[in-house]
Scaffold this active site. Structure first.
Site, PDB file in Angstrom:
ATOM      1  N   LYS A 182      47.131  49.267  54.222  1.00  0.00           N
ATOM      2  CA  LYS A 182      48.352  48.475  53.944  1.00  0.00           C
ATOM      3  C   LYS A 182      49.420  48.824  54.967  1.00  0.00           C
ATOM      4  O   LYS A 182      49.580  50.009  55.319  1.00  0.00           O
ATOM      5  CB  LYS A 182      48.835  48.802  52.528  1.00  0.00           C
ATOM      6  N   SER A 206      50.730  47.165  42.184  1.00  0.00           N
ATOM      7  CA  SER A 206      50.369  46.532  43.454  1.00  0.00           C
ATOM      8  C   SER A 206      48.969  46.816  43.984  1.00  0.00           C
ATOM      9  O   SER A 206      48.547  46.178  44.939  1.00  0.00           O
ATOM     10  CB  SER A 206      51.377  46.897  44.528  1.00  0.00           C
ATOM     11  N   SER A 209      51.535  43.722  45.405  1.00  0.00           N
ATOM     12  CA  SER A 209      51.949  43.460  46.768  1.00  0.00           C
ATOM     13  C   SER A 209      50.871  43.765  47.806  1.00  0.00           C
ATOM     14  O   SER A 209      50.983  43.314  48.948  1.00  0.00           O
ATOM     15  CB  SER A 209      53.196  44.288  47.088  1.00  0.00           C
TER      16      SER A 209
HETATM   17  N1  GLN Z   1      55.241  43.533  41.426  1.00  0.00           N
HETATM   18  C1  GLN Z   1      55.927  44.772  41.287  1.00  0.00           C
HETATM   19  C2  GLN Z   1      57.237  44.718  42.033  1.00  0.00           C
HETATM   20  O1  GLN Z   1      57.538  43.712  42.555  1.00  0.00           O
HETATM   21  C3  GLN Z   1      55.067  45.905  41.762  1.00  0.00           C
HETATM   22  C4  GLN Z   1      55.132  46.160  43.211  1.00  0.00           C
HETATM   23  C5  GLN Z   1      54.310  47.339  43.660  1.00  0.00           C
HETATM   24  O2  GLN Z   1      53.563  47.941  42.887  1.00  0.00           O
HETATM   25  N2  GLN Z   1      54.515  47.728  44.899  1.00  0.00           N
HETATM   26  O3  GLN Z   1      57.960  45.651  42.110  1.00  0.00           O
END
Ligand code: GLN
Length: 457
Positions: free
Chosen positions: A74, A173, A149
Site C-alpha cells: 500500500k 481498511s 481504503s
Molecule cells: N473507512 C474508514 C475510514 O474512512 C477506515 C479507514 C481505514 O481503515 N484506513 O476512516
C-alpha cells in the site's frame, strides 16, 4: 496452487522466482490499465532480486520464508526509492527515503517487493474512489468499488497480479476490501505488527497487515512481519505463533464456541446474512457450537471511531505544511481529507475537546469493555465483515452512507482485538466476506479457524 506449495516449489527450484515474477508482469500489463490497482512498479529491480534468489537456491543456500514471492505494498508504507504518495497530491513527489520495519522484514525473508498499490487518499475512505490517481476497479465484481481504503492491495490479489500484499487497517481498511474483492485479509492485535514507517491516519487504531488468496499466505506473511520492534513503542513483546497454523484440518472447529451477535446481523443486508448463516451452519457441522449474544452499543461505534480518527488525523497531518513535503495539505487534498482536518482541528481545541473528544474516549472504553466481555464467554465472534454490497463505481454516496460501510469493522480497531475476513459466498457474483474477531493475542486461533473453514469451501 496454494501459496505454501508455491513457496516450497520455488525453494525446490521446480518453479523459479524469475518465472513467477514474469508471469505476474504479464498479467499486470494486461489487467492493470483497467483495474488501476498498482500505482508504481519497479520491474527491473524486482527481476534482479528474483535472479539473485534463484541463484542462491541453485547453490543450495538457505533462503527466507518469502523467498521469490512477489509482493505489493500500500502506498502509505515507506519503501526506499518508491513514490510514497498515500494517493494524495500532497505527496505526489515524495520519494521514500527509508524502509519501514515491515519492508525490512519482508526483504530479510527474501520477498520481492514489486510495487505500490492504490488506496483512498491518506487511507481515509472505504472505496478507493478518493485516490488522487483515480479509483481502482473490483476484479471480482467489475464496475464496482473494490472497497477501501486498501482497495489496490485487495485488487492486486484478486486479479492475481502478485502473491501477497500489505495494507493498513484503521477502521476496516484491510478487511473491507478483502470482503468486497473475495480475498483474505487480516488485522492483528494492536501492537503485533510494527507501524514504524506507516503514514498515519489514526495511530491508536491502526495496524499494517496482509492480503492473500489463502490462509497459508496470510500466516506466512504475518509470521514474517509480526514482532516486537525497538523502533516502535506500541509494539508488544508477546507475539502469537503463526508458524504452526498452516497445515490445518477440519478439527479446529471441534468444541469451539462461536459468538453470534444479533445486532451485527440486524444491520446487514439480508442476502449477506443468509450467506454468513450458511457458513455458520458449516462450522457447526464441523463441531462448533453457537452462542447467541447481544451488543448494546452498536450505534456508538461509528461516531466514536470517526471523532477519534478526526483528532488523530488532524494531528498527523500538521507535518504536511508545505515545507518538507512539497504541498500544504489543505491546499491540494480532496474533500474527505479536508473534512477530517477541519473537524479534527475544531474538536481538538480545548473548549470543545471535553464535549466531543473526551466523550469519544469514554465511549471507546465502553465499547472495548463490552466486546471483550462478550469474547470472554466464547472463542470468537462470527459476523459479516461489511453490512452491504459494494456500490457501482461513479455512484455518489453521502458521507454517512459511506461511513456506514464501517460499522462492523471499527469495533476491532477501537478495542485493539484481532480480526480477519475471508470469502463466504457471493450475491449475484459479488463476493461476501465473513469476519472472525477474537480476544487480544488470539490471532493464531482466528487464523486457524480461517484455514479450517477454507478447507471445506
Ligand atoms: N473507512 C474508514 C475510514 O474512512 C477506515 C479507514 C481505514 O481503515 N484506513 O476512516
Amino acid at each position: 496452487m496454494n501459496l505454501l506449495d508455491k513457496s516450497r516449489s520455488i525453494k525446490n527450484h521446480d518453479i523459479t522466482a524469475s518465472d513467477n515474477l514474469e508471469s505476474y508482469l504479464k498479467t499486470i500489463k494486461k489487467k492493470n490499465p483497467k483495474i488501476n490497482a498498482f500505482l508504481e512498479i519497479k520491474e527491473d529491480e524486482a527481476a534482479q532480486k528474483a535472479e539473485k534468489v534463484d541463484a542462491r537456491i541453485k547453490k543450495g543456500e538457505k533462503v527466507g520464508k518469502l523467498a521469490g514471492l512477489t509482493i505489493g505494498i500500500k502506498s502509505n508504507i515507506n519503501i526506499e526509492d518508491f513514490i510514497i504518495s498515500a494517493a494524495s497530491k500532497t505527496l505526489e513527489n515524495y520519494v521514500g527515503s527509508y524502509n519501514a520495519t515491515v519492508i525490512k522484514r519482508i526483504e530479510a525473508e527474501d520477498g520481492i517487493i514489486l510495487g505500490t498499490t492504490n488506496m483512498d487518499e491518506f487511507a481515509a475512505g472505504s472505496s478507493t474512489e478518493t485516490s488522487y490517481f483515480g479509483p481502482a476497479d473490483n476484479p471480482a465484481a467489475p464496475g464496482r468499488i473494490p472497497g477501501g481504503s486498501s482497495g489496490g492491495s485487495a485488487a492486486v490479489i484478486a486479479a492475481e497480479m502478485c502473491d501477497l500484499s500489505l495494507g493498513s487497517d484503521t477502521g476496516g481498511s484491510i478487511r473491507n476490501p478483502a470482503s468486497h474483492c473475495g480475498v483474505m485479509g487480516f488485522k492483528s492485535t494492536y501492537g503485533v505488527v510494527s507501524r514504524q514507517g506507516l503514514l498515519d491516519l489514526a495511530m491508536s487504531l491502526e495496524q499494517i497487515g496482509p492480503f492473500a488468496r489463502d490462509a497459508g499466505g496470510i500466516a506466512l506473511m504475518l509470521d514474517s512481519i509480526a514482532g516486537y520492534d525497538p523502533m516502535e513503542c506500541t509494539t508488544i513483546k508477546e507475539i502469537p505463533n503463526f508458524h504452526e497454523i498452516t497445515q490445518n484440518s477440519q478439527d479446529v472447529m471441534k468444541g469451539m464456541k462461536l459468538g453470534v451477535v444479533k445486532e451485527f446481523f440486524d444491520v446487514s443486508d439480508n442476502r449477506i446474512v443468509n450467506i454468513i448463516e450458511e457458513s455458520i451452519d458449516k462450522m457447526t457441522d464441523m463441531g462448533a457450537e453457537v452462542v447467541e449474544l447481544n451488543f448494546k452499543h452498536l450505534d456508538l461505534c461509528i461516531p466514536t471511531y470517526y471523532l477519534i480518527n478526526y483528532v488523530e488525523f488532524f494531528s498527523a497531518t500538521r507535518k504536511y505544511d508545505g515545507r518538507k513535503y512539497g504541498y500544504r495539505i489543505e491546499e491540494v487534498c480532496g474533500e474527505e481529507v479536508l473534512r477530517r482536518i477541519h473537524i479534527g482541528s475544531y474538536i481538538s481545541q480545548k473548549e470543545y475537546s471535553g464535549k466531543y473528544y473526551k466523550k469519544a474516549l469514554q465511549a471507546r472504553s465502553l465499547i472495548r469493555r463490552e466486546i471483550t466481555g462478550l469474547l470472554d464467554g466464547v472463542d470468537a465472534l462470527i459476523s459479516p465483515t461489511v453490512p452491504k454490497l459494494p456500490h457501482k463505481l461513479g455512484e455518489s454516496l453521502n458521507t454517512m452512507d459511506m461511513y456506514a460501510y464501517d460499522v462492523l469493522t471499527v469495533i476491532a480497531n477501537l478495542a485493539g482485538i484481532p480480526a480477519g475476513s475471508m470469502k463466504a459466498g457471493e450475491v449475484n457474483g459479488i463476493p461476501v466476506g465473513l469476519q472472525i474477531q477474537g480476544k487480544p493475542l488470539d490471532d493464531a486461533k482466528i487464523m486457524g479457524m480461517m484455514a479450517g473453514l477454507e478447507e471445506i469451501q
